[in-house]
Design an enzyme around this catalytic site. Sequence first.
Site, mmCIF file in Angstrom:
data_model
loop_
_atom_site.group_PDB
_atom_site.id
_atom_site.type_symbol
_atom_site.label_atom_id
_atom_site.label_comp_id
_atom_site.label_asym_id
_atom_site.label_seq_id
_atom_site.Cartn_x
_atom_site.Cartn_y
_atom_site.Cartn_z
ATOM 1 N N GLY A 78 -3.432 -0.316 -9.208
ATOM 2 C CA GLY A 78 -3.673 1.068 -8.573
ATOM 3 C C GLY A 78 -3.426 2.171 -9.775
ATOM 4 N N PHE A 79 -3.704 3.519 -9.221
ATOM 5 C CA PHE A 79 -3.219 4.380 -10.138
ATOM 6 C C PHE A 79 -1.913 4.429 -10.754
ATOM 7 C CE2 PHE A 79 -2.348 9.305 -9.274
ATOM 8 C CZ PHE A 79 -2.189 9.301 -10.730
ATOM 9 N N ILE A 80 -1.182 4.477 -9.739
ATOM 10 C CA ILE A 80 0.612 4.665 -10.132
ATOM 11 C C ILE A 80 0.919 3.205 -10.615
ATOM 12 C CG2 ILE A 80 2.852 5.189 -9.306
ATOM 13 C CD1 ILE A 80 1.490 7.232 -7.263
ATOM 14 N N LYS A 137 5.143 4.976 6.318
ATOM 15 C CA LYS A 137 6.044 5.292 5.101
ATOM 16 C C LYS A 137 7.378 5.686 5.868
ATOM 17 C CE LYS A 137 3.310 4.822 1.525
ATOM 18 N NZ LYS A 137 3.524 3.780 0.781
ATOM 19 N N TYR A 174 -0.598 6.937 8.266
ATOM 20 C CA TYR A 174 0.021 6.877 6.926
ATOM 21 C C TYR A 174 1.479 7.312 6.963
ATOM 22 C CZ TYR A 174 0.582 7.697 2.168
ATOM 23 O OH TYR A 174 1.165 7.754 0.763
HETATM 24 N N1 LIG Z 1 -1.111 9.088 -5.528
HETATM 25 C C1 LIG Z 1 -0.446 10.165 -4.690
HETATM 26 O O1 LIG Z 1 -0.382 11.070 -4.672
HETATM 27 C C2 LIG Z 1 0.701 9.484 -3.838
HETATM 28 C C3 LIG Z 1 1.454 10.275 -3.170
HETATM 29 C C4 LIG Z 1 2.601 9.914 -2.133
HETATM 30 C C5 LIG Z 1 2.815 8.557 -2.278
HETATM 31 N N2 LIG Z 1 1.787 7.431 -2.885
HETATM 32 C C6 LIG Z 1 2.241 6.006 -2.864
HETATM 33 O O2 LIG Z 1 2.221 5.512 -4.016
HETATM 34 C C7 LIG Z 1 1.899 4.086 -3.931
HETATM 35 C C8 LIG Z 1 0.606 4.122 -5.038
HETATM 36 O O3 LIG Z 1 -0.289 4.970 -4.927
HETATM 37 P P1 LIG Z 1 -1.745 5.225 -5.714
HETATM 38 O O4 LIG Z 1 -2.130 6.674 -5.469
HETATM 39 O O5 LIG Z 1 -1.435 4.324 -7.028
HETATM 40 O O6 LIG Z 1 -2.730 4.162 -4.854
HETATM 41 P P2 LIG Z 1 -3.827 3.117 -5.299
HETATM 42 O O7 LIG Z 1 -4.774 2.954 -4.013
HETATM 43 O O8 LIG Z 1 -4.642 3.495 -6.695
HETATM 44 O O9 LIG Z 1 -2.680 1.973 -5.240
HETATM 45 C C9 LIG Z 1 -2.430 1.227 -4.240
HETATM 46 C C10 LIG Z 1 -2.790 -0.495 -4.985
HETATM 47 O O10 LIG Z 1 -2.277 -1.313 -3.810
HETATM 48 C C11 LIG Z 1 -3.263 -2.159 -3.582
HETATM 49 N N3 LIG Z 1 -3.175 -2.872 -2.392
HETATM 50 C C12 LIG Z 1 -3.513 -2.235 -1.004
HETATM 51 N N4 LIG Z 1 -3.302 -3.231 0.051
HETATM 52 C C13 LIG Z 1 -2.921 -4.432 -0.585
HETATM 53 C C14 LIG Z 1 -2.450 -5.491 0.078
HETATM 54 N N5 LIG Z 1 -2.540 -5.813 1.149
HETATM 55 N N6 LIG Z 1 -2.050 -6.433 -0.899
HETATM 56 C C15 LIG Z 1 -1.838 -6.227 -2.179
HETATM 57 N N7 LIG Z 1 -2.359 -5.057 -2.979
HETATM 58 C C16 LIG Z 1 -2.721 -4.063 -2.029
HETATM 59 C C17 LIG Z 1 -4.539 -1.522 -3.944
HETATM 60 O O11 LIG Z 1 -5.574 -2.451 -4.264
HETATM 61 C C18 LIG Z 1 -4.194 -0.657 -4.911
HETATM 62 O O12 LIG Z 1 -4.696 -1.071 -6.188
HETATM 63 C C19 LIG Z 1 1.265 4.039 -2.462
HETATM 64 O O13 LIG Z 1 2.417 3.504 -1.885
HETATM 65 C C20 LIG Z 1 1.113 5.324 -2.047
HETATM 66 O O14 LIG Z 1 1.059 5.401 -0.708
HETATM 67 C C21 LIG Z 1 0.808 7.909 -3.802
#
Ligand SMILES: NC(=O)c1ccc[n+]([C@@H]2O[C@H](COP(=O)([O-])OP(=O)(O)OC[C@H]3O[C@@H](n4cnc5c(N)ncnc54)[C@H](O)[C@@H]3O)[C@@H](O)[C@H]2O)c1
Length: 319
Positions: free
Chosen positions: A10-12, A156, A152
């Site tokens: 994913g992104f982060i 969390k 969501y």
């Molecule tokens: N981007 C933001 O602004 C933000 C803000 C607050 C919290 N978060 C949290 O940070 C984390 C990363 O967010 P992100 O923006 O990189 O999202 P993202 O969707 O880019 O990354 C999440 C990754 O988790 C994987 N995933 C989802 N379900 C899965 C499963 N059942 N088994 C294995 N892998 C699975 C997805 O394929 C994805 O690559 C998440 O937990 C999100 O809730 C993000």
Amino acid sequence: MAILVTGAAGFIGSSLCDALLKQGTDVIGIDNFDGFYAREIKEDNLKNCFQHNNFKFYEADLTDIKALEKLFENNQICQVVHLAAKAGVRPSIEHPLDYCQTNIIGSMNILEMMRRHNINKLVFASSSSVYGNCRADIFSEDLKINEPISPYAASKSALEQFIYTYCKLFNLQAVCLRFFTVYGPRQRPDLAIHKFTRLIDEGKAIPMFGDGSSKRDYTYIDDIVSGICAAINYTQTPYEIINLGGGEPVNLRQMIAMIEKHLGKKAIIDHLPSQPGDVDKTAADIRKAQKLLGYEPHTNFEQGIQKFIAWYLTRKKVF
Ligand SMILES: NC(=O)c1ccc[n+]([C@@H]2O[C@H](COP(=O)([O-])OP(=O)(O)OC[C@H]3O[C@@H](n4cnc5c(N)ncnc54)[C@H](O)[C@@H]3O)[C@@H](O)[C@H]2O)c1
């Protein structure tokens, strides 16, 4: 010994893996390429990781307990950074059970694997959305919050509590990081900055929900990665919740104006009512992060938007 990063594609997750690999840490990534956005984007995110010998990747779902058993049995893992989740706020209102399945059951599977394999250090990606429509001027970690306004956010919040319980009962040491809207290169295509940039660039109308006064505390990806790395090294106390924000809330109109300025194009705005699940404002109190993690955001909003747009312009040809 390796660090397991869930949601590595994913992104982060991919940005964190890049940073850990660069500093020589052994990293194991797991991701199921969830269909929330295109697999090709996630594969592209991982390209750099696969250049490193100290990176191992498992394509697996967190709800598949057998696959997790294999992963935990076959690897020496010293700690887990748990980022995998279904991450969209609005889709969680349409599909609450899916969010429960991944964000709660999948996360519980990770906690159980850690307990069974005596891995006692966890960093968890929580979210500013747990604050709901909080009235406080600034959101600090000690506010009593129990009114999440989307499935969501509720997922969390539930995990923060489960993790607390595991820390009390099973000798786990955990840091729950509440991320405030993260942006920058590789940002998810569903998130407003990325979506608006694409639509403005293509000359299409952008949906503006509400009157444009809603505020977000945006956090640049490199600052989030630094905060996660500091949390990985934090060992002083058994359980902490820590905000990671940019410390400079920006309203929706200002955000659109900043994209227009650096993209050099004018937005066509489609005015729409506020959406259920959206909060009016997020504003991070980052004093605890500064004190415990030495966290300091280094990229201001204008610099961050410039870097995001530079990345977007190179990637738009690919996707
Ligand atoms: N981007 C933001 O602004 C933000 C803000 C607050 C919290 N978060 C949290 O940070 C984390 C990363 O967010 P992100 O923006 O990189 O999202 P993202 O969707 O880019 O990354 C999440 C990754 O988790 C994987 N995933 C989802 N379900 C899965 C499963 N059942 N088994 C294995 N892998 C699975 C997805 O394929 C994805 O690559 C998440 O937990 C999100 O809730 C993000």
